[in-house]
Design an enzyme around this catalytic site. Structure first.
Site, PDB file in Angstrom:
ATOM      1  N   ASN A  10       0.870  -1.183   0.000  1.00  0.00           N
ATOM      2  CA  ASN A  10       0.000   0.000   0.000  1.00  0.00           C
ATOM      3  C   ASN A  10       0.904   1.229   0.000  1.00  0.00           C
ATOM      4  O   ASN A  10       1.510   1.556   1.012  1.00  0.00           O
ATOM      5  CB  ASN A  10      -0.885  -0.029   1.254  1.00  0.00           C
ATOM      6  CG  ASN A  10      -1.686   1.240   1.434  1.00  0.00           C
ATOM      7  OD1 ASN A  10      -1.817   2.038   0.508  1.00  0.00           O
ATOM      8  ND2 ASN A  10      -2.226   1.416   2.635  1.00  0.00           N
ATOM      9  N   LYS A  12       0.060   4.292  -0.209  1.00  0.00           N
ATOM     10  CA  LYS A  12      -0.569   5.489   0.386  1.00  0.00           C
ATOM     11  C   LYS A  12      -0.332   6.691  -0.534  1.00  0.00           C
ATOM     12  O   LYS A  12      -0.333   6.539  -1.750  1.00  0.00           O
ATOM     13  CB  LYS A  12      -0.043   5.720   1.802  1.00  0.00           C
ATOM     14  CG  LYS A  12      -0.106   4.441   2.641  1.00  0.00           C
ATOM     15  CD  LYS A  12       0.169   4.666   4.082  1.00  0.00           C
ATOM     16  CE  LYS A  12       0.187   3.320   4.807  1.00  0.00           C
ATOM     17  NZ  LYS A  12       0.190   3.469   6.241  1.00  0.00           N
ATOM     18  N   HIS A  98      -9.247   0.787   5.364  1.00  0.00           N
ATOM     19  CA  HIS A  98      -7.941   1.060   5.978  1.00  0.00           C
ATOM     20  C   HIS A  98      -8.142   2.018   7.153  1.00  0.00           C
ATOM     21  O   HIS A  98      -8.978   2.918   7.095  1.00  0.00           O
ATOM     22  CB  HIS A  98      -6.980   1.658   4.947  1.00  0.00           C
ATOM     23  CG  HIS A  98      -5.574   1.691   5.447  1.00  0.00           C
ATOM     24  ND1 HIS A  98      -5.124   2.656   6.315  1.00  0.00           N
ATOM     25  CD2 HIS A  98      -4.539   0.851   5.235  1.00  0.00           C
ATOM     26  CE1 HIS A  98      -3.855   2.412   6.613  1.00  0.00           C
ATOM     27  NE2 HIS A  98      -3.480   1.328   5.971  1.00  0.00           N
ATOM     28  N   GLU A 100      -6.594   4.493   8.083  1.00  0.00           N
ATOM     29  CA  GLU A 100      -6.446   5.927   7.739  1.00  0.00           C
ATOM     30  C   GLU A 100      -7.720   6.461   7.088  1.00  0.00           C
ATOM     31  O   GLU A 100      -8.070   7.633   7.265  1.00  0.00           O
ATOM     32  CB  GLU A 100      -5.207   6.120   6.841  1.00  0.00           C
ATOM     33  CG  GLU A 100      -3.938   5.946   7.668  1.00  0.00           C
ATOM     34  CD  GLU A 100      -2.735   5.395   6.925  1.00  0.00           C
ATOM     35  OE1 GLU A 100      -2.708   5.433   5.690  1.00  0.00           O
ATOM     36  OE2 GLU A 100      -1.821   4.894   7.609  1.00  0.00           O
ATOM     37  N   GLU A 170      -4.884  -5.272  10.749  1.00  0.00           N
ATOM     38  CA  GLU A 170      -3.866  -4.242  10.938  1.00  0.00           C
ATOM     39  C   GLU A 170      -4.126  -3.503  12.246  1.00  0.00           C
ATOM     40  O   GLU A 170      -4.921  -2.566  12.283  1.00  0.00           O
ATOM     41  CB  GLU A 170      -3.921  -3.229   9.785  1.00  0.00           C
ATOM     42  CG  GLU A 170      -3.691  -3.835   8.424  1.00  0.00           C
ATOM     43  CD  GLU A 170      -3.188  -2.786   7.437  1.00  0.00           C
ATOM     44  OE1 GLU A 170      -2.089  -2.970   6.914  1.00  0.00           O
ATOM     45  OE2 GLU A 170      -3.879  -1.778   7.232  1.00  0.00           O
ATOM     46  N   GLY A 176       2.769   2.111  10.790  1.00  0.00           N
ATOM     47  CA  GLY A 176       3.685   3.238  10.606  1.00  0.00           C
ATOM     48  C   GLY A 176       4.411   3.636  11.880  1.00  0.00           C
ATOM     49  O   GLY A 176       5.024   4.698  11.949  1.00  0.00           O
ATOM     50  N   SER A 216       3.823  -2.284  10.337  1.00  0.00           N
ATOM     51  CA  SER A 216       5.280  -2.300  10.512  1.00  0.00           C
ATOM     52  C   SER A 216       5.902  -3.650  10.151  1.00  0.00           C
ATOM     53  O   SER A 216       6.897  -4.063  10.748  1.00  0.00           O
ATOM     54  CB  SER A 216       5.665  -1.877  11.936  1.00  0.00           C
ATOM     55  OG  SER A 216       5.234  -0.541  12.174  1.00  0.00           O
ATOM     56  N   GLY A 238       5.150   1.218   4.587  1.00  0.00           N
ATOM     57  CA  GLY A 238       6.463   1.832   4.366  1.00  0.00           C
ATOM     58  C   GLY A 238       7.447   0.942   3.622  1.00  0.00           C
ATOM     59  O   GLY A 238       8.140   1.405   2.695  1.00  0.00           O
TER      60      GLY A 238
END
Ligand code: PEP
Length: 253
Positions: A10, A12, A98, A100, A170, A176, A216, A238
């Site tokens: 992902n 983002k 998600h 976010e 998640e 993150g 992570s 990430g």
């Protein structure tokens, strides 16, 4: 039917157009060969979907995903993107729910149920994200919290539709933050999710459901996480932005 393993990246809201090309080109240059029932999924920002789909078109086992879609099929929704548009550009999947999106855009379980219906109806398979915030984990009620997210957004589906859902667990406190769930914490939750799916759709359906871990996950910890019996791959943030790291995670699947 063997259950699929998936490593999904992902991106983002990251990468310039040039960096996007570079990353996908570096990945395809690795000529990663995937065993049967294994997929790699890349979820770029909307504006890069077309080019990523083009760059990946000859790479077996690699697919493109949207990061979200609107719950309506079309209309006056400025700034939004429909499931049909994603499908037309070559997406196989869309990520929904998600944390976010849930947090910054106030997406709740009922809205996500609508999005799931629209995405499936438009021919996209769904990577459905769930996961608890830190205070719920500290209170020890994470299973109830996650089970409610799944039940309220997915359990109206019939078995055929449910077979097109990938669940991504998640924990929000691990996204993150560099703070991964331990493999035991992740395995416990994945086993819980599988048993909840079994309770609703039967053991065979649950055994065929792909459940990803995200939060992570990186080249160092992926192997231990993916070795757990109920962890079928990962949703990677990430570490999906670097070709070498992402390739190492794919190799750990
Ligand atoms: C994510 O946002 O889906 C995610 C897992 O991010 P990260 O890997 O950066 O924690």
């Amino acid at each position: 039917m063997a259950r699929k393993k998936i490593v999904a990246g992902n991106w983002k809201m990251n990468l310039s157009p040039a960096a996007c090309n570079e990353l996908v080109t570096a990945l395809t240059a690795k000529q990663i060969s995937l065993p049967e029932h294994t997929e790699v999924v890349i979820a770029p920002p909307y504006v890069y979907i077309d080019r990523v789909a083009g760059l990946l078109k000859d790479t077996t086992g690699f697919f493109v995903s949207g990061q979200d879609c609107h719950q309506k099929t079309s209309g006056a929704y400025t700034g939004d993107v429909s499931a049909a548009m994603l499908k037309a550009l070559g997406c196989k999947y869309v990520i929904l729910g998600h944390s976010e999106r849930r947090g910054y855009h106030r997406e709740d379980n009922a809205l996500l149920a609508e999005k799931v219906n629209t995405a499936l109806a438009e021919g996209l398979d769904v990577i459905f994200c769930c996961g608890e915030p830190l205070e719920i984990r500290e209170a020890g009620t994470q299973n109830d919290f996650v089970n409610a997210q799944i039940a309220e957004s997915l359990f109206h589906l019939d078995g055929a539709a449910m077979a097109r859902i990938v669940i991504a667990y998640e924990p929000i406190w691990a996204i993150g933050t560099g703070k991964t769930a331990t493999s035991a914490q992740a395995q416990d939750m994945h086993a819980n999710i599988r048993s909840v799916v079994a309770g609703k759709y039967g053991q065979e359906a649950a055994d065929n459901t792909t459940i990803l871990y995200g939060g992570s996950c990186n080249a160092q910890n992926a192997q231990e996480l993916f070795a757990q019996p109920d962890i079928d791959g990962g949703l990677i943030g990430g570490a999906a932005l670097k070709a070498d790291d992402f390739a190492a995670i794919i190799a750990a699947r």
